[in-house]
Scaffold this motif. Structure first.
Motif, PDB file in Angstrom:
ATOM      1  N   SER A  52     -41.075 -39.385  28.893  1.00  0.00           N
ATOM      2  CA  SER A  52     -41.994 -38.268  29.063  1.00  0.00           C
ATOM      3  C   SER A  52     -41.827 -37.682  30.455  1.00  0.00           C
ATOM      4  O   SER A  52     -41.683 -38.421  31.427  1.00  0.00           O
ATOM      5  N   GLY A  53     -41.798 -36.392  30.553  1.00  0.00           N
ATOM      6  CA  GLY A  53     -41.606 -35.741  31.846  1.00  0.00           C
ATOM      7  C   GLY A  53     -40.157 -35.641  32.239  1.00  0.00           C
ATOM      8  O   GLY A  53     -39.826 -35.172  33.321  1.00  0.00           O
ATOM      9  N   LYS A 101     -37.328 -32.505  28.533  1.00  0.00           N
ATOM     10  CA  LYS A 101     -36.862 -32.124  27.199  1.00  0.00           C
ATOM     11  C   LYS A 101     -37.385 -30.728  26.816  1.00  0.00           C
ATOM     12  O   LYS A 101     -36.627 -29.873  26.359  1.00  0.00           O
ATOM     13  N   THR A 102     -38.702 -30.523  27.013  1.00  0.00           N
ATOM     14  CA  THR A 102     -39.282 -29.217  26.685  1.00  0.00           C
ATOM     15  C   THR A 102     -38.657 -28.125  27.548  1.00  0.00           C
ATOM     16  O   THR A 102     -38.335 -27.035  27.065  1.00  0.00           O
ATOM     17  N   THR A 103     -38.452 -28.454  28.830  1.00  0.00           N
ATOM     18  CA  THR A 103     -37.829 -27.482  29.729  1.00  0.00           C
ATOM     19  C   THR A 103     -36.444 -27.093  29.220  1.00  0.00           C
ATOM     20  O   THR A 103     -36.078 -25.911  29.209  1.00  0.00           O
TER      21      THR A 103
HETATM   22  N1  ATP Z   1     -44.219 -24.696  35.319  1.00  0.00           N
HETATM   23  C1  ATP Z   1     -43.966 -25.848  35.907  1.00  0.00           C
HETATM   24  N2  ATP Z   1     -44.178 -25.959  37.225  1.00  0.00           N
HETATM   25  C2  ATP Z   1     -43.935 -27.121  37.851  1.00  0.00           C
HETATM   26  N3  ATP Z   1     -43.482 -28.184  37.226  1.00  0.00           N
HETATM   27  C3  ATP Z   1     -43.238 -28.131  35.913  1.00  0.00           C
HETATM   28  C4  ATP Z   1     -43.479 -26.946  35.172  1.00  0.00           C
HETATM   29  N4  ATP Z   1     -43.180 -27.179  33.865  1.00  0.00           N
HETATM   30  C5  ATP Z   1     -42.756 -28.451  33.797  1.00  0.00           C
HETATM   31  N5  ATP Z   1     -42.801 -29.038  35.020  1.00  0.00           N
HETATM   32  C6  ATP Z   1     -42.375 -30.368  35.355  1.00  0.00           C
HETATM   33  O1  ATP Z   1     -41.095 -30.538  34.845  1.00  0.00           O
HETATM   34  C7  ATP Z   1     -40.931 -31.859  34.363  1.00  0.00           C
HETATM   35  C8  ATP Z   1     -40.403 -31.801  32.925  1.00  0.00           C
HETATM   36  O2  ATP Z   1     -41.367 -31.307  32.073  1.00  0.00           O
HETATM   37  P1  ATP Z   1     -41.126 -31.210  30.503  1.00  0.00           P
HETATM   38  O3  ATP Z   1     -42.334 -30.602  29.901  1.00  0.00           O
HETATM   39  O4  ATP Z   1     -39.854 -30.536  30.271  1.00  0.00           O
HETATM   40  O5  ATP Z   1     -41.006 -32.731  30.098  1.00  0.00           O
HETATM   41  P2  ATP Z   1     -40.827 -33.350  28.660  1.00  0.00           P
HETATM   42  O6  ATP Z   1     -39.614 -34.133  28.720  1.00  0.00           O
HETATM   43  O7  ATP Z   1     -40.934 -32.337  27.640  1.00  0.00           O
HETATM   44  O8  ATP Z   1     -42.051 -34.355  28.597  1.00  0.00           O
HETATM   45  P3  ATP Z   1     -42.922 -34.761  27.306  1.00  0.00           P
HETATM   46  O9  ATP Z   1     -42.080 -35.745  26.589  1.00  0.00           O
HETATM   47  O10 ATP Z   1     -44.112 -35.387  27.899  1.00  0.00           O
HETATM   48  O11 ATP Z   1     -43.195 -33.545  26.561  1.00  0.00           O
HETATM   49  C9  ATP Z   1     -42.285 -32.526  34.484  1.00  0.00           C
HETATM   50  O12 ATP Z   1     -42.261 -33.345  35.629  1.00  0.00           O
HETATM   51  C10 ATP Z   1     -43.243 -31.387  34.669  1.00  0.00           C
HETATM   52  O13 ATP Z   1     -44.292 -31.774  35.503  1.00  0.00           O
END
Ligand code: ATP
Ligand code: MG
Lengths: 228, 457
Positions: free
Chosen positions: A41-42, A45-47
């Motif tokens: 998590s974090g 992936k979503t990014t």
């Molecule tokens: N707009 C933003 N501004 C600052 N930091 C961000 C922003 N969007 C995401 N982050 C940071 O980027 C990192 C990746 O976020 P992301 O949502 O892509 O993770 P993820 O892998 O999808 O996590 P999860 O499995 O919990 O959904 C995280 O540390 C998050 O805090």
């Protein structure tokens, strides 16, 4: 079909420092290929999915989708590509509450240049087993049914690539498998490439190609190294 | 699914707020339509009467507008009087001499032609005496010619007709000089019928009553002119009432005035001598309208009387009084529309917070920035235009519903359609501009929505 080279993306934090999130030297997905993406998590992936969809722009690197360098396009150009070539299923479904199930599916084909085909929207809803609930609003549907509408909506524009961000995270286990099967079947039938994010090892185990974000992403590797 | 459909659904989702803002816009537009409609009715009723059937009013020197208000609309106090002799000067042909012989009196050069008779070219002149009241209605002392020679209506082609009874006569064997005719509204309000009698009061509605009774011999059909709101009595009877003769110096012997009786009245009861008579105004219609202007200049130059052109004065009245009031009312109603546009703005703007996610989703489905902007603008436009349409329908329906009351009061027939004016076309660009102003702020919020942040996951 999807080719990512040297993708780099960071976020500007309120204290003016930059938080690096993605640093992916290389990622390639073939036409019709089904890939599952797992990771902490974090991890970003979503990014990554947002970058591929053109919702976010990378700081550096190129993303080539179906022969189009979307990183070189304007915002309107990326919107057009997204409307034409990408289907997106969200963890929280994101159905529009004021619109009926059928209208939600039709929204999936409203913004592209393709033909607005109501028959296809109806057919998609029938395929996900909601032929009798077409004119209900999301509020009148169960969580599992809502996600099925969201799947139908993501397929409405005949995308080349379907991005699914934890599509079963909010769904009870008995329905999880149904949704996953639905997505995979439809992608196979229509020759759509699939990039699916999940935290479920059970789901990941069903895919031929399992991509671990930590292996792709140098940011994760360095933070992991820091931890040791 | 088109963008209208999306905007429509968004409106539905805000349900009550949409309806309320739409109603407030409807109210604003309804008021605009009513103001336009009312001013149309006023214009219409004035212009009906600007074609009064005569093209010159001659009266005492003073304001020509007041003279017009007096003689045409029976409004405001009489400006003053002019001698009856002056009236004689307007009689065409040998009319002057004939009148002097008929009525009798000590007039110089009784056999010459009237001074202004050359201008008359087949027209006519009618004397009127104002000053008495019948209840709240003005009493007009005049000759039977008033209803025989004058015509009314936009085309000036309508003859006065009697709903019951007949015109009064110069002299009637039964009623003598004391006959009266009532306008439709006057008769209805005073509940008078043919055969009833009428007593006038002097000076103002609360003034002293005259002892002399007039027999009502006719009631006019409604004409939509101020004549609906007046009582008409024989001018001969008018002069025989106390206080109506000039040089009424001796209140103890009022009959002293009636001694100078001409031969013409030998078989008839005595009339007031011509030189004792005053009148308020002369209504002149020249046979050739071109002569009216020359006549007006000549009369004015003579410096004994004022001559006013009713059409000109009424036009003036309009631009000086009615138009500013209309514009003031229109300004107020425009402000109402503006306020309801602001309520649209506030209502949509308040909903933007809940809608950020929906907008992000639409963007994720491929909607461009300008598309989500346009959807919000469209929503504002739909509310304003549907509200406007509603108000427009309501305004004209109200007019149609109140039509019988309006017709009774003003003589103007109001239907749903005939109150539609070209001015209302301005509502369309007006509403579009207002809606755009109202929509542009929330639309910009939609335009600015950060997709990635608002998608949730
Ligand atoms: N707009 C933003 N501004 C600052 N930091 C961000 C922003 N969007 C995401 N982050 C940071 O980027 C990192 C990746 O976020 P992301 O949502 O892509 O993770 P993820 O892998 O999808 O996590 P999860 O499995 O919990 O959904 C995280 O540390 C998050 O805090
Ligand atoms: Mg995520």
């Amino acid at each position: 079909m999807l080719a990512i080279q040297n993708l780099y993306r960071s976020f500007l934090l309120p204290d003016q420092t930059r938080l690096p999130v993605l640093d992916i030297p290389h990622l390639h997905i073939n036409s019709g290929e089904q890939v599952v993406l797992i990771g902490e998590s974090g991890g970003g992936k979503t990014t990554l999915l947002h970058c591929i969809a053109g919702i976010l722009t990378p700081d550096k690197g190129t993303i080539e989708l179906d022969g189009i360098h979307i990183t070189k396009l304007s915002e309107a150009g990326r919107d057009r590509v997204r409307a034409a070539k990408i289907g997106y299923v969200f963890q929280t479904f994101n159905l529009l509450p004021g619109f009926t199930a059928l209208e939600n599916v039709r929204l999936g084909m409203t913004f592209g240049t393709g033909k607005h085909n109501v028959a296809r929207a109806i057919n998609l809803l029938e395929r996900v087993g909601l032929g009798d609930r077409m004119h209900h609003r999301p509020g009148a549907l169960s969580v599992g049914q809502q996600q099925r509408v969201a799947v139908a909506r993501a397929l409405a524009n005949k995308p080349r690539l379907l991005l699914a961000d934890e599509p079963t995270a909010n769904i009870d286990p008995s329905n999880q498998q149904k949704i996953i099967d639905l997505i995979r079947e439809n992608c196979r039938e229509e020759g759509i490439a699939l990039l699916l994010v999940t935290h479920s090892m059970h789901v990941a185990g069903q895919f031929n190609r399992v991509q671990q974000l930590e292996q792709l992403n140098r940011v994760c590797q360095s933070t992991a190294a820091d931890a040791h | 699914m088109n963008l209208f459909h999306i905007a429509w659904r968004n409106m539905q989702q805000r349900g009550l707020a949409t309806i309320l803002t739409m109603l407030s816009m409807a109210l604003g537009v309804c008021m605009v339509v009513l103001v336009l409609g009312i001013s149309w009715v006023i214009t219409e009723s004035f212009s009906r009467n600007s074609n009064v059937g005569y093209n010159l009013i001659v009266g005492a020197r003073g304001g020509s507008l007041q003279l017009t208000l007096n003689a045409v609309y029976y409004l405001s106090q009489p400006v003053g009087t002019i001698p009856y002799e002056l009236f004689l000067e307007f009689l065409p042909g040998d009319g002057r001499a004939e009148e002097i012989h008929r009525v009798g009196g000590k007039i110089e050069e009784p056999d010459r032609k009237g001074l202004y008779s050359p201008y008359m070219s087949g027209g006519f002149a009618i004397p009127v005496c104002l000053g008495d009241y019948f209840g709240r209605f003005r009493v007009v002392g005049t000759t039977p010619d008033f209803f025989e020679k004058l015509q009314y209506g936009e085309m000036n082609d309508l003859k006065y007709r009697f709903a019951s009874g007949r015109n009064f006569k110069d002299y009637d064997a039964e009623n003598g000089y004391f006959e009266a005719v009532l306008g439709a509204q006057c008769a209805a309000e005073r509940k008078c019928q043919v055969g009833d009698t009428l007593k006038t009061t002097h000076g103002d509605p609360e003034g002293d009553g005259h002892g002399q009774a007039f027999k009502i011999v006719g009631i006019l059909e409604p004409t939509g002119t101020p004549n609906d709101r007046a009582a008409f009595i024989n001018i001969e009877g008018f002069y025989l009432m106390e206080g109506h003769a000039r040089a009424f110096e001796n209140p103890m012997h009022p009959d002293a005035d009636k001694e100078d009786v001409g031969e013409g009245g030998a078989q008839l009861p005595p009339r007031l001598a011509l030189e004792k008579r005053d009148i308020t105004a002369i209504l002149v219609r020249t046979g050739n309208p071109m002569f009216a202007m020359n006549m007006q200049t000549t009369v004015k130059k003579s410096e004994v009387a004022e001559a006013a052109s009713p059409i000109f004065e009424i036009g003036n009245l309009f631009s000086n009084f009615v138009d500013p009031v209309r514009y003031a009312l229109l300004a107020v109603t425009t402000v109402v529309c503006f306020v309801s546009a602001i309520s649209i703005l506030v209502s949509i703007y308040n909903s933007m917070n809940e809608r950020r996610r929906d907008i992000a989703v639409m963007r994720a489905l491929g909607a461009r920035r300008d598309v989500v902007l346009f959807v919000v603008l469209l929503e504002s436009l739909l509310i304003a235009c549907l509200g406007g349409l509603l108000g427009w329908l309501a305004g004209h329906s109200l007019g149609a519903v109140a039509s019988s009351m309006i017709e009774y009061r003003s003589g103007v027939r109001v239907t749903f359609v005939n109150t539609i004016t070209y001015y209302e076309l301005w509502l369309i660009p007006g509403l579009v501009i207002l809606a755009t102003i109202a929509g542009v702020v929330p639309a910009f919020v939609a335009y600015q929505t950060n997709v990635s942040k608002n998608l949730g996951a």
